[in-house]
Design a protein around this motif. Structure first.
Motif, PDB file in Angstrom:
ATOM      1  N   ASN A  22      18.659  -2.435  98.274  1.00 49.13           N
ATOM      2  CA  ASN A  22      19.219  -2.936  97.016  1.00 49.13           C
ATOM      3  C   ASN A  22      20.730  -3.161  97.102  1.00 49.13           C
ATOM      4  O   ASN A  22      21.274  -3.935  96.323  1.00 49.13           O
ATOM      5  CB  ASN A  22      18.873  -1.984  95.873  1.00 49.13           C
ATOM      6  CG  ASN A  22      17.409  -2.095  95.475  1.00 49.13           C
ATOM      7  OD1 ASN A  22      16.712  -3.055  95.827  1.00 49.13           O
ATOM      8  ND2 ASN A  22      16.926  -1.105  94.739  1.00 49.13           N
ATOM      9  N   GLY A  23      21.370  -2.506  98.046  1.00 52.44           N
ATOM     10  CA  GLY A  23      22.787  -2.745  98.244  1.00 52.44           C
ATOM     11  C   GLY A  23      23.074  -4.101  98.870  1.00 52.44           C
ATOM     12  O   GLY A  23      24.176  -4.644  98.727  1.00 52.44           O
ATOM     13  N   LYS A  24      22.058  -4.657  99.539  1.00 55.33           N
ATOM     14  CA  LYS A  24      22.220  -5.959 100.197  1.00 55.33           C
ATOM     15  C   LYS A  24      21.397  -7.047  99.517  1.00 55.33           C
ATOM     16  O   LYS A  24      21.308  -8.174 100.024  1.00 55.33           O
ATOM     17  CB  LYS A  24      21.795  -5.867 101.668  1.00 55.33           C
ATOM     18  CG  LYS A  24      22.676  -4.952 102.498  1.00 55.33           C
ATOM     19  CD  LYS A  24      22.237  -4.949 103.954  1.00 55.33           C
ATOM     20  CE  LYS A  24      23.154  -4.075 104.783  1.00 55.33           C
ATOM     21  NZ  LYS A  24      22.737  -4.047 106.215  1.00 55.33           N
ATOM     22  N   ASN A  25      20.764  -6.706  98.389  1.00 54.51           N
ATOM     23  CA  ASN A  25      19.916  -7.677  97.662  1.00 54.51           C
ATOM     24  C   ASN A  25      18.882  -8.314  98.584  1.00 54.51           C
ATOM     25  O   ASN A  25      18.623  -9.527  98.505  1.00 54.51           O
ATOM     26  CB  ASN A  25      20.781  -8.775  97.024  1.00 54.51           C
ATOM     27  CG  ASN A  25      21.560  -8.292  95.828  1.00 54.51           C
ATOM     28  OD1 ASN A  25      21.539  -7.111  95.492  1.00 54.51           O
ATOM     29  ND2 ASN A  25      22.282  -9.191  95.183  1.00 54.51           N
ATOM     30  N   THR A  26      18.293  -7.513  99.428  1.00 54.92           N
ATOM     31  CA  THR A  26      17.402  -8.036 100.458  1.00 54.92           C
ATOM     32  C   THR A  26      16.090  -7.267 100.483  1.00 54.92           C
ATOM     33  O   THR A  26      16.088  -6.036 100.386  1.00 54.92           O
ATOM     34  CB  THR A  26      18.075  -7.970 101.839  1.00 54.92           C
ATOM     35  OG1 THR A  26      19.304  -8.718 101.802  1.00 54.92           O
ATOM     36  CG2 THR A  26      17.174  -8.560 102.912  1.00 54.92           C
TER      37      THR A  26
END
Length: 120
Positions: A73-77
């Motif tokens: 979720n920190g990389k929206n991936t």
């Protein structure tokens, strides 16, 4: 909402690939993400989905035990690790964004697809 999938390619049966999908346009962690696929001449089918928090996931029987869906979720991936690939896994793989946080959500947003070809 935009979804950009990548990581497809040609692999031999028994091999592995990891697909990635980067999302933008909304708060990523609030929504479930999923992977679907469409094989040549077939309908699109569900592959896997993961809750917004990443706490739970669900798989199609055909990939259970071989594929792993995960998210950062920190990389929206969101990722799809595909192991022990079979020729019948050959398809265009699409990532999709859910309308809610649960993996049971309907999927309202779709990426452009990435082709996975598994040779025998």
């Amino acid at each position: 909402v935009q979804l950009q999938a990548s990581g497809g390619g040609l692999v031999q049966a028994g091999g592995s690939l990891r697909l990635s999908c980067v999302a933008s346009g909304r708060t990523f962690s609030r929504y479930a993400m999923g992977w679907f696929r469409r094989a040549p001449g077939k309908e699109r089918e569900f592959v896997a989905a993961i809750q917004g928090s990443g706490g739970s996931s669900y798989y199609a029987d055909s990939v259970k035990g071989r594929f792993i869906i995960s998210r950062d979720n920190g990389k929206n991936t969101v990722y799809l690790q595909m192991n022990s690939l079979k020729p019948e896994d050959t398809a265009v793989y699409y990532c999709a964004g859910g309308g809610g946080s649960s993996w049971r959500s309907t999927f309202d947003y779709w990426g452009q697809g990435t082709l996975v070809t598994v040779s025998s």
